[in-house]
Design a protein around this motif. Structure first.
Motif, PDB file in Angstrom:
ATOM      1  N   GLY A 131       2.420   6.614 -10.908  1.00 36.36           N
ATOM      2  CA  GLY A 131       2.453   6.049  -9.559  1.00 36.36           C
ATOM      3  C   GLY A 131       3.485   4.950  -9.509  1.00 36.36           C
ATOM      4  O   GLY A 131       3.830   4.388 -10.545  1.00 36.36           O
ATOM      5  N   ASP A 132       4.005   4.647  -8.320  1.00 36.90           N
ATOM      6  CA  ASP A 132       5.047   3.619  -8.266  1.00 36.90           C
ATOM      7  C   ASP A 132       4.618   2.376  -7.515  1.00 36.90           C
ATOM      8  O   ASP A 132       5.388   1.446  -7.374  1.00 36.90           O
ATOM      9  CB  ASP A 132       6.329   4.193  -7.646  1.00 36.90           C
ATOM     10  CG  ASP A 132       6.286   4.197  -6.125  1.00 36.90           C
ATOM     11  OD1 ASP A 132       5.197   4.448  -5.571  1.00 36.90           O
ATOM     12  OD2 ASP A 132       7.329   3.942  -5.494  1.00 36.90           O
ATOM     13  N   ASP A 133       3.362   2.347  -7.020  1.00 33.67           N
ATOM     14  CA  ASP A 133       3.040   1.172  -6.198  1.00 33.67           C
ATOM     15  C   ASP A 133       1.585   0.727  -6.183  1.00 33.67           C
ATOM     16  O   ASP A 133       1.305  -0.448  -6.276  1.00 33.67           O
ATOM     17  CB  ASP A 133       3.494   1.433  -4.762  1.00 33.67           C
ATOM     18  CG  ASP A 133       3.638   0.162  -3.970  1.00 33.67           C
ATOM     19  OD1 ASP A 133       4.382  -0.725  -4.414  1.00 33.67           O
ATOM     20  OD2 ASP A 133       2.983   0.030  -2.933  1.00 33.67           O
ATOM     21  N   THR A 134       0.638   1.641  -6.018  1.00 35.85           N
ATOM     22  CA  THR A 134      -0.756   1.194  -5.896  1.00 35.85           C
ATOM     23  C   THR A 134      -1.655   2.023  -6.815  1.00 35.85           C
ATOM     24  O   THR A 134      -1.609   3.250  -6.810  1.00 35.85           O
ATOM     25  CB  THR A 134      -1.265   1.311  -4.438  1.00 35.85           C
ATOM     26  OG1 THR A 134      -1.289   2.676  -4.058  1.00 35.85           O
ATOM     27  CG2 THR A 134      -0.395   0.550  -3.470  1.00 35.85           C
ATOM     28  N   CYS A 188       5.686   8.375  -2.980  1.00 33.90           N
ATOM     29  CA  CYS A 188       6.367   7.104  -3.220  1.00 33.90           C
ATOM     30  C   CYS A 188       7.087   6.670  -1.942  1.00 33.90           C
ATOM     31  O   CYS A 188       7.480   7.498  -1.128  1.00 33.90           O
ATOM     32  CB  CYS A 188       7.419   7.263  -4.316  1.00 33.90           C
ATOM     33  SG  CYS A 188       6.753   7.924  -5.843  1.00 33.90           S
ATOM     34  N   TYR A 189       7.247   5.379  -1.826  1.00 31.60           N
ATOM     35  CA  TYR A 189       7.943   4.782  -0.686  1.00 31.60           C
ATOM     36  C   TYR A 189       8.968   3.836  -1.284  1.00 31.60           C
ATOM     37  O   TYR A 189       8.692   2.655  -1.486  1.00 31.60           O
ATOM     38  CB  TYR A 189       6.905   4.046   0.164  1.00 31.60           C
ATOM     39  CG  TYR A 189       7.383   3.498   1.492  1.00 31.60           C
ATOM     40  CD1 TYR A 189       8.180   4.241   2.340  1.00 31.60           C
ATOM     41  CD2 TYR A 189       6.975   2.231   1.922  1.00 31.60           C
ATOM     42  CE1 TYR A 189       8.577   3.738   3.569  1.00 31.60           C
ATOM     43  CE2 TYR A 189       7.350   1.720   3.152  1.00 31.60           C
ATOM     44  CZ  TYR A 189       8.153   2.476   3.976  1.00 31.60           C
ATOM     45  OH  TYR A 189       8.541   1.976   5.200  1.00 31.60           O
ATOM     46  N   ALA A 190      10.121   4.391  -1.636  1.00 32.00           N
ATOM     47  CA  ALA A 190      11.094   3.637  -2.436  1.00 32.00           C
ATOM     48  C   ALA A 190      12.120   2.930  -1.560  1.00 32.00           C
ATOM     49  O   ALA A 190      12.561   3.470  -0.548  1.00 32.00           O
ATOM     50  CB  ALA A 190      11.814   4.585  -3.387  1.00 32.00           C
ATOM     51  N   LYS A 195       8.964  -2.377  -9.360  1.00 31.19           N
ATOM     52  CA  LYS A 195       7.855  -1.461  -9.698  1.00 31.19           C
ATOM     53  C   LYS A 195       8.324  -0.004  -9.665  1.00 31.19           C
ATOM     54  O   LYS A 195       8.107   0.759 -10.600  1.00 31.19           O
ATOM     55  CB  LYS A 195       6.677  -1.619  -8.707  1.00 31.19           C
ATOM     56  CG  LYS A 195       5.961  -2.931  -8.773  1.00 31.19           C
ATOM     57  CD  LYS A 195       4.797  -2.988  -7.813  1.00 31.19           C
ATOM     58  CE  LYS A 195       5.161  -2.817  -6.361  1.00 31.19           C
ATOM     59  NZ  LYS A 195       6.045  -3.872  -5.820  1.00 31.19           N
ATOM     60  N   THR A 196       8.961   0.365  -8.554  1.00 30.48           N
ATOM     61  CA  THR A 196       9.415   1.754  -8.421  1.00 30.48           C
ATOM     62  C   THR A 196      10.507   2.047  -9.451  1.00 30.48           C
ATOM     63  O   THR A 196      10.490   3.090 -10.115  1.00 30.48           O
ATOM     64  CB  THR A 196       9.941   2.008  -6.992  1.00 30.48           C
ATOM     65  OG1 THR A 196       8.870   1.758  -6.083  1.00 30.48           O
ATOM     66  CG2 THR A 196      10.429   3.430  -6.810  1.00 30.48           C
ATOM     67  N   THR A 197      11.415   1.099  -9.615  1.00 29.64           N
ATOM     68  CA  THR A 197      12.545   1.309 -10.532  1.00 29.64           C
ATOM     69  C   THR A 197      12.049   1.590 -11.950  1.00 29.64           C
ATOM     70  O   THR A 197      12.513   2.526 -12.599  1.00 29.64           O
ATOM     71  CB  THR A 197      13.443   0.051 -10.517  1.00 29.64           C
ATOM     72  OG1 THR A 197      13.848  -0.176  -9.167  1.00 29.64           O
ATOM     73  CG2 THR A 197      14.672   0.234 -11.378  1.00 29.64           C
TER      74      THR A 197
HETATM   75 MG    MG Z   1       8.255   0.395  -4.728  1.00 29.68          MG
END
Ligand code: MG
Ligand code: ATP
Length: 640
Positions: A357-360, A375-377, A344-346
C-alpha cells in the motif's frame, strides 16, 4: 474460390457481371451481415456476458433509492438502472400535476420526487470514460490511455472546512480542542447539508454510484458507497476502493457501512451554521455518512474513508496508519509513515519489493493490510526514468487530476503546474507491476518515519529508541509541501500528530499507546528519515537527492544501517549513522554540509524550540496514557 480474401471475391463477381454497377449487386457471401440496420449492429458490438437477475436488480435499485431518499420529504427519487430504453423528458410537476391537491403539493415541492434519476451503478472504467467524455468538456484521453480531468477551483483538500458531527455515542472518543484537526458540527446542520447534497444529486439527470470495500483483511473490511454526479469521481472511487467481485456485489454487498454523498460541484450554503466558506466536508459517525459540498478534489473522499477507519479500527484493536508498506524478497515488511509529500508513495513503490500500500494501512493481530484498493500519487515532476513504476501505472483506467497536456499530441507535461503543484494520479493497485494482491503482509521489521525538514538541520537518517519513536510519532513533524492543501503555496514547518493529518479522530495518545505495544511486541526498528533540505534551509540549501534517500532506505532494509556506527545530534539526541553505502559520509551529518556553521546552530535551536512548544499540549496526559508515561516520552525529545 474458397479461401480468397473477401475483396478479391467481390472483384471477381464484378468482372462476371460486366458493365453493371457492382456496388449494388455484389454480395460478400463469406461475411454476410448479421444485422439488418445500424442500431442492430451497434447492439451486436456490446456482448452481454451476464444473465440478468431481475430480483437482484430490484434489490439494488431499492438500496440505491434508500440511499438517495430525502430526509425531509416523503417523496424520493425513482431510480432507473442503466440507460432508459426510450428517451425520457423530465416533466415539471408544476405543469402536469393538478388534480389531487395534497400529492400535487408534495410533488410540486420537489421535481426530484417525480423525476426518474438514472443511476449508473458500478460502471466499468471504460463506461465511465465514455460518460466523462460525453458529458464533461474537461475530460480527455491522454497518451498512455489515462483520463485527464480537472477538479475545479479546489485542487487540494480543505482541512479547515472539514467537520465532525458531535454525537452522544462518539463525542467522548473524539479529540477536540487545541491541536486537533476535528472541528465540530451539530447534527441538525449536518442534516441540512446532507439534504442539500441529496437534493442536488437527485435533481441531476444522471448519478454514479460506486460500491467497494475498505480494508483488504476479509475479517475487517467495510462496505463503502460513493454517490456522485461526476463520472471521474466514480472512477476515482472505483480505483481507490477495493473492487468487489461480481458475486460479492450480487450476493453480499447489501446495505453499505458508510456512504459518501459527493455533491462537490454544488456549494454549501454560507448562511448555514459552522460554514466558513462555500466548501463543507462533514462526517457523521452515527449516520455513517459523509457529505461533500463545494469541492471536487478527489482527496476529500479518500480522507473521509481514512477518517472513518481512524475512528472504527482502534475499537477493534487495529492501529490505523498514514503509512505506505512494502515487502522485501526475504519477506521483510517495511512501513513508511509521513505527511503529504514526504515520500510514502515514492518509497513504497520500490521495484525490488512488493507493494502492499502507498498511503493508509491497518496494523492488526496478524500483520498489516492496505485500507485502499489503489494509489493516489503526486505526479508533479514525475518522470519515467526516476519513477518507472508510477509512470507505467498511468495507463487506461487511471485518472489524472489537474495535469496539463499538449493540446494536439495529448502528451502529458508532468512538470507543468499551471493548474496546481498538487497534480495527482489515481490508479488501481494492480496497475503497479509489483503489487502484492491481496494487499496483506506480516508484522514490520522496520518502520521509517519520513519528514521533509525545511530547515535543513535534521540528519538524513537517525535510529530512534522506543521512547523517541513515540515522541516523533506524536509530533508528526514535516514541512508542508506546496499546494496539497488550499492556500499553502510555499513550504512551511508543521506538526501533525501521528502523521495522520486531518484524519485523526481519537487523542494522539490512543494511537501512540497502540503503536508502543506493537513495536515492542514485534521488535520493529524505527528510523527517522529526512527527505528535506541539506546544506542550508529552504532557499539556501537543496533537497536531499532521491538517489541518496533511496540508498539510505535500501541500507535500512539490508540491515547495514542498523550495524553502522552512530553519532549524536546535539539538543535532539538523535543517533545518526556515520556511514551508509551509496551516500557521501559528510551528507549524513548536517552540520558538515552547512557553510555557515553559526547559522546551522541557530537553526538547530529554533527547530528544537518548535518541537518543545508543540509537545506542550500533550503534557497533561490523557485517559489513554498517564502523565508519567507522557513525561518519559517528552524526555526523549529535544531539550533546550
Ligand atoms: Mg502518496
Ligand atoms: P501524499 O501523502 O500526499 O500521497 P507522499 O508521502 O506519498 O504524499 P510522494 O508522493 O512520495 O509523497 O511525494 C514525494 C515527492 O518528493 C515526489 O515527487 C518525489 O519525487 C519528491 N522527492 C524529491 N526528493 C526526494 C527525496 N529525497 N525523498 C523522497 N522524495 C523526494
Amino acid at each position: 474460390m474458397d479461401g480468397l480474401p473477401a475483396l478479391s471475391k467481390l472483384r471477381l463477381e464484378a468482372i462476371d457481371r460486366q458493365g453493371s454497377d457492382v456496388r449494388q449487386i455484389a454480395h460478400d457471401h463469406a461475411h454476410p451481415p448479421r444485422a439488418s440496420d445500424l442500431a442492430e449492429l451497434q447492439q451486436l458490438q456490446k456482448k452481454s456476458g451476464r444473465e440478468r437477475d431481475e430480483a437482484q436488480e430490484g434489490r439494488t435499485a431499492q438500496s440505491l433509492s434508500e440511499t438517495l431518499r430525502s430526509g425531509a420529504r416523503r417523496a424520493g427519487p425513482r431510480v432507473i438502472r442503466g440507460e432508459p430504453h426510450e428517451g425520457y423528458t423530465p416533466i415539471s410537476p408544476r405543469v402536469s400535476v393538478t388534480n389531487t391537491q395534497g400529492s400535487g403539493f408534495v410533488k410540486a415541492m420537489s421535481d426530484a420526487g417525480l423525476k426518474p434519476t438514472i443511476v449508473y451503478h458500478n460502471l466499468s472504467p471504460a463506461e465511465l470514460y465514455e460518460k466523462a467524455l460525453q458529458y464533461e468538456p474537461s475530460s480527455h484521453i491522454v497518451t498512455g490511455g489515462a483520463l485527464a480531468t480537472i477538479s475545479g477551483a479546489k485542487t487540494g483538500r480543505s482541512p479547515r472546512d472539514k467537520r465532525i458531527v458531535r454525537e452522544p455515542d462518539s463525542e467522548a472518543d473524539v479529540w477536540w480542542g487545541e491541536g486537533s484537526p476535528n472541528y465540530e458540527m451539530d447534527e441538525r446542520t449536518f442534516l441540512l447539508n446532507r439534504e442539500r447534497a441529496v437534493d442536488y444529486l437527485n435533481q441531476a439527470d444522471r448519478l454514479y454510484v460506486c460500491d467497494g470495500y475498505a480494508c483488504w483483511d476479509p475479517a475487517v473490511r467495510y462496505r463503502i458507497r460513493v454517490v456522485c454526479g461526476r463520472p471521474f469521481h466514480a472512477l476515482f472511487a472505483h480505483n481507490l476502493l477495493i473492487r468487489p467481485s461480481e458475486e460479492e456485489l450480487a450476493d453480499h454487498f447489501g446495505r453499505p457501512d458508510f456512504t459518501i454523498f459527493n455533491a462537490g460541484v454544488f456549494p454549501a450554503n454560507r448562511h448555514t451554521s459552522y460554514m466558513t466558506s462555500s466548501t463543507s466536508v462533514d462526517i457523521s459517525f452515527a449516520h455513517r455518512e459523509m457529505v461533500i459540498l463545494g469541492t471536487q478534489s478527489c482527496g476529500e473522499m479518500k480522507q473521509g474513508v481514512f477518517t472513518l477507519m481512524n475512528y472504527w479500527l482502534p475499537k477493534r484493536g487495529i492501529l490505523p496508519l498514514n503509512s505506505g508498506c512494502n515487502v522485501g524478497q526475504q519477506g521483510d515488511v517495511a512501513l513508511y509513515f509521513g505527511l503529504s509529500g514526504t515520500g510514502k508513495t515514492t518509497f513504497s513503490t520500490d521495484s525490488e519489493r512488493r507493494l502492499v500500500g502507498d498511503d493508509t494501512l491497518g496494523w492488526g493481530e496478524t500483520g498489516v493490510f492496505n485500507i485502499e484498493g489503489g494509489c493516489y500519487a503526486k505526479c508533479i515532476g514525475l518522470s519515467k526514468e526516476r519513477e518507472p513504476g508510477i509512470h507505467a501505472a498511468l495507463r487506461f483506467g487511471a485518472v489524472l487530476e489537474n495535469v496539463c497536456f499538449d493540446e494536439e499530441s495529448r502528451e502529458v507535461d508532468f512538470d507543468a503546474s499551471s493548474i496546481t503543484e498538487n497534480t495527482r494520479a489515481a490508479y488501481p493497485i494492480e496497475h503497479m507491476g509489483n503489487a502484492l494482491v491481496p494487499c496483506l503482509a506480516g508484522h514490520p521489521r522496520n518502520a521509517v518515519f519520513l519528514c521533509c525538514d525545511l530547515f535543513g538541520v535534521l540528519p538524513p537518517v537517525s535510529r530512534l529508541s522506543a521512547a523517541q519513536a513515540l515522541y516523533y510519532f506524536m509530533s508528526g513533524y514535516t514541512a508542508k509541501v506546496a499546494g496539497t492543501e488550499q492556500g499553502i503555496t510555499e513550504p512551511q514547518a508543521t506538526f501533525s500528530a501521528c502523521y495522520t493529518s486531518t484524519s485523526l479522530v481519537w487523542h494522539p495518545t490512543k494511537y501512540a499507546a497502540m503503536l508502543a505495544a506493537k513495536l515492542e511486541q514485534h521488535g520493529t526498528h524505527v528510523w527517522l528519515v529526512n527527505t528535506g533540505w541539506s546544506a542550508g534551509g529552504y532557499g539556501v540549501g537543496r533537497r536531499i537527492s532521491l538517489e541518496h534517500t533511496r540508498a539510505i532506505v535500501a541500507a535500512i532494509h539490508s540491515g547495514e544501517l542498523a550495524a553502522a556506527e552512530r553519532q549524536t545530534l546535539p539538543l535532539f539526541n538523535l543517533q545518526a549513522p556515520t556511514s551508509c553505502p551509496g551516500v557521501p559520509p559528510e551528507l549524513l551529518l548536517p552540520s558538515t554540509t552547512w557553510v555557515d556553521k553559526e547559522a546551522y546552530s541557530q537553526q538547530l535551536v529554533q527547530l528544537a524550540a518548535l518541537f518543545v512548544a508543540n509537545f506542550k499540549k500533550f503534557e497533561g496526559g490523557s485517559r489513554h496514557m498517564s502523565e508519567e508515561e507522557v513525561r518519559r516520552i517528552v524526555e526523549a525529545g529535544p531539550s533546550l
